[in-house]
Write a protein that holds these residues in place. Structure first.
Motif, PDB file in Angstrom:
ATOM      1  N   MET A   1      -6.555   1.442   5.662  1.00 50.95           N
ATOM      2  CA  MET A   1      -5.915   0.846   5.161  1.00 50.95           C
ATOM      3  C   MET A   1      -4.303   1.742   5.617  1.00 50.95           C
ATOM      4  N   ASN A   2      -3.487   1.025   6.505  1.00 51.58           N
ATOM      5  CA  ASN A   2      -2.278   2.137   6.435  1.00 51.58           C
ATOM      6  C   ASN A   2      -0.924   1.828   5.374  1.00 51.58           C
ATOM      7  N   TYR A   4       2.047   2.131   5.816  1.00 50.06           N
ATOM      8  CA  TYR A   4       3.346   1.720   6.390  1.00 50.06           C
ATOM      9  C   TYR A   4       3.325   0.543   6.316  1.00 50.06           C
ATOM     10  N   ASP A   5       2.279  -0.074   6.429  1.00 49.50           N
ATOM     11  CA  ASP A   5       1.985  -1.579   6.749  1.00 49.50           C
ATOM     12  C   ASP A   5       1.968  -1.909   4.865  1.00 49.50           C
ATOM     13  N   LYS A   6       1.452  -1.206   4.178  1.00 47.75           N
ATOM     14  CA  LYS A   6       2.216  -2.023   2.356  1.00 47.75           C
ATOM     15  C   LYS A   6       3.607  -1.737   2.606  1.00 47.75           C
ATOM     16  N   HIS A   8       5.385  -2.195   4.471  1.00 50.04           N
ATOM     17  CA  HIS A   8       6.637  -3.775   4.784  1.00 50.04           C
ATOM     18  C   HIS A   8       5.885  -4.701   4.740  1.00 50.04           C
ATOM     19  N   GLU A   9       4.708  -5.246   3.629  1.00 49.87           N
ATOM     20  CA  GLU A   9       4.082  -6.380   2.667  1.00 49.87           C
ATOM     21  C   GLU A   9       5.101  -6.160   1.381  1.00 49.87           C
ATOM     22  N   LYS A  12       8.693  -7.263   2.540  1.00 49.40           N
ATOM     23  CA  LYS A  12       8.872  -9.081   2.968  1.00 49.40           C
ATOM     24  C   LYS A  12       8.721  -9.257   0.968  1.00 49.40           C
TER      25      LYS A  12
END
Length: 111
Positions: A1-2, A4-6, A8-9, A12
């Motif tokens: 799990m990244n 930073y991706d979370k 960004h989610e 959003k």
């Protein structure tokens, strides 16, 4: 799990929330009205002035009274009132998210 991706989610999801959409719409309406924009700018300046006086330990009751009067005057402007209400709802949402994150990683706001 990244992580930073979370993040960004989450960003959003926030941008798609009703609170943000209402805030954005209210802000766009204020941007169209120069008088409302100026009134809101004056309000923000007075808020900062009162906060600065409070933090400095200087007396600020007179400035606080002026700020309350300004709030009362502005409350009659429906566009500004809608903007402030939408802004407050968005800030509550963001604050709630912050509390959830801090609780999950065991950080107290009192620390």
């Amino acid at each position: 799990m990244n992580i930073y991706d979370k993040a960004h989610e989450l960003a959003k999801a926030l941008s798609e929330s009703d609170e943000y959409k209402e805030f954005k719409k209210a802000k766009e309406e204020i941007e169209k009205d120069e008088k409302a924009k100026e009134m809101l700018k004056d309000l923000r300046e007075k808020e900062l002035e009162v906060q600065a006086l409070a933090l400095s330990g200087k007396p600020y009751s007179e400035e606080e009274k002026k700020l309350r009067n300004l709030y009362e005057i502005i409350s009659y402007h429906s566009g500004i009132r809608k903007y402030i209400e939408a802004e407050n709802r968005l800030m509550v949402l963001i604050s709630d998210i912050q509390k959830i994150i801090f609780k999950a990683i065991d950080i107290s706001l009192e620390d």
